[in-house]
Each structure stands twice: as C-alpha cells, then as structure tokens.
Design a protein around this motif. Structure first.
Motif, short mmCIF file in Angstrom:
data_model
loop_
_atom_site.label_atom_id
_atom_site.label_comp_id
_atom_site.label_asym_id
_atom_site.label_seq_id
_atom_site.Cartn_x
_atom_site.Cartn_y
_atom_site.Cartn_z
N ASP A 91 1.56 13.96 15.43
CA ASP A 91 1.73 12.89 16.41
C ASP A 91 1.21 13.32 17.79
O ASP A 91 0.57 12.54 18.50
N ILE A 92 1.49 14.57 18.15
CA ILE A 92 1.00 15.10 19.43
C ILE A 92 -0.53 15.15 19.44
O ILE A 92 -1.16 14.79 20.43
N THR A 140 -8.30 12.82 17.23
CA THR A 140 -7.54 11.62 16.85
C THR A 140 -7.76 11.26 15.39
O THR A 140 -6.81 11.00 14.65
N VAL A 141 -9.01 11.24 14.96
CA VAL A 141 -9.32 10.85 13.58
C VAL A 141 -8.69 11.83 12.59
O VAL A 141 -8.10 11.43 11.59
N ALA A 142 -8.81 13.13 12.86
CA ALA A 142 -8.22 14.12 11.97
C ALA A 142 -6.71 13.95 11.88
O ALA A 142 -6.14 13.94 10.78
N ALA A 143 -6.06 13.77 13.02
CA ALA A 143 -4.60 13.64 13.03
C ALA A 143 -4.15 12.35 12.34
O ALA A 143 -3.13 12.36 11.63
N ARG A 193 2.68 23.66 7.46
CA ARG A 193 1.51 24.05 8.26
C ARG A 193 1.27 23.11 9.43
O ARG A 193 0.85 23.54 10.50
N ILE A 194 1.48 21.82 9.21
CA ILE A 194 1.29 20.85 10.29
C ILE A 194 2.42 19.82 10.21
O ILE A 194 2.44 18.97 9.33
N SER A 195 3.35 19.94 11.11
CA SER A 195 4.52 19.06 11.10
C SER A 195 4.15 17.66 11.57
O SER A 195 3.10 17.43 12.16
N GLN A 196 5.04 16.72 11.31
CA GLN A 196 4.81 15.35 11.74
C GLN A 196 4.75 15.27 13.27
O GLN A 196 3.90 14.56 13.82
N LYS A 197 5.61 16.01 13.92
CA LYS A 197 5.62 16.01 15.39
C LYS A 197 4.28 16.52 15.93
O LYS A 197 3.72 15.94 16.86
N THR A 200 -1.79 12.12 9.05
CA THR A 200 -0.57 11.33 9.09
C THR A 200 -0.55 10.31 7.95
O THR A 200 0.48 10.15 7.28
N ILE A 201 -1.65 9.62 7.74
CA ILE A 201 -1.71 8.63 6.66
C ILE A 201 -1.48 9.30 5.31
O ILE A 201 -0.74 8.79 4.47
#
Length: 145
Positions: free
Chosen positions: A74-75, A127-130, A67-71, A134-135
């Motif tokens: 990061d974007i 930013t906070v959501a992404a 659903r949400i890739s690392q790339k 990621t974490i």
C-alpha cells in the motif's frame, strides 16, 4: 489424495531463486530506458510485479506475504502516485504546465526534460508493480476463504 514427498518442489524453488533477481534487474532496465526505446514504467512495473508474484506462487502465498506485507505494498502504491503527482506539481510551481518538464529549474531544458520523464517512469513503475502485487494477493486470499 496424493501424498506430498519432502523436497518435491526443489527444482522449482532453485530455478525461481536463480531467476527472480535477473527478472527484477531486467524490470529496472526496462523502467530506466523506457524513454529511449520500447518499455517504460508500465512495462517495467509489470515485470517487477510478476517477479514477486512468481515468488509467491513457487514458495506459497504466506511466504510471499512475509516478503512484502500488505502495508508495504500500500505504501509503494501511494509512493508511486506521489512521485508522479509531485513531479507534475513541481512543474506547475516552476511556472510551467502540469508535467511540462522543461519548466523545471534543473539547468538546461534537455536535462530537465530527461530527468522529469525519468522520474515519471519510476513513479509509474512503482505503482504498477505494487498494484499487481496487491491484486494477486487479494485474489489469492479470496481463493483461500
């Protein structure tokens, strides 16, 4: 070892599918109304990130990564920071100090201030959501190794 029965997690999956859109809508509300009351970009971003993390917990980390890739995460992280920094830079280019929203050439000082703060809240929320997403995925990946 306990044998898994087909459809064992059906209740969790149905409840998650019903709740996640409302959680995300509430996150957008918190981000949008942050300058008027409690909340804002950070709190809304945490709620938005938590909704994606809930999906990954219920449906599995691999399905969540589909659903949400690392790339893409990061974007999103970079985009949120660029929105924040871009608004500050626009204020400087308009003759004010960094994040002095009233310097923005948007008509009245009130309108410029309101739109500037609103843009900052959106950038922080993204930013906070992404970063939360990621974490979570980085931690989940380490647990799998």
């Amino acid at each position: 070892m306990k044998e898994r029965v087909a459809g064992e997690h059906i209740i969790r999956r149905v409840i998650a599918k019903l709740l996640i859109p409302f959680i995300q809508l509430y996150a957008l509300y918190v981000i949008a109304h942050g300058e008027l009351g409690p909340g804002g970009g950070f709190q809304g971003g945490v709620i938005l990130g938590a909704s994606i993390i809930l999906y990954a917990i219920v449906f599995g980390v691999d399905e969540g990564r589909k659903r949400i890739s690392q790339k893409f995460s990061d974007i999103l992280t970079s985009t949120g920071v660029l929105v924040y920094a871009g608004i500050g830079l626009l204020c400087v280019l308009a003759g004010g100090a960094y994040l002095e929203y009233t310097a923005l050439p948007l008509g009245s000082h009130q309108l410029a201030s309101g739109l500037g703060i609103y843009g900052i809240e959106i950038g922080v929320g993204i930013t906070v959501a992404a970063v939360m997403i990621t974490i979570f995925f980085e931690t989940a990946r380490r647990d799998d190794d």
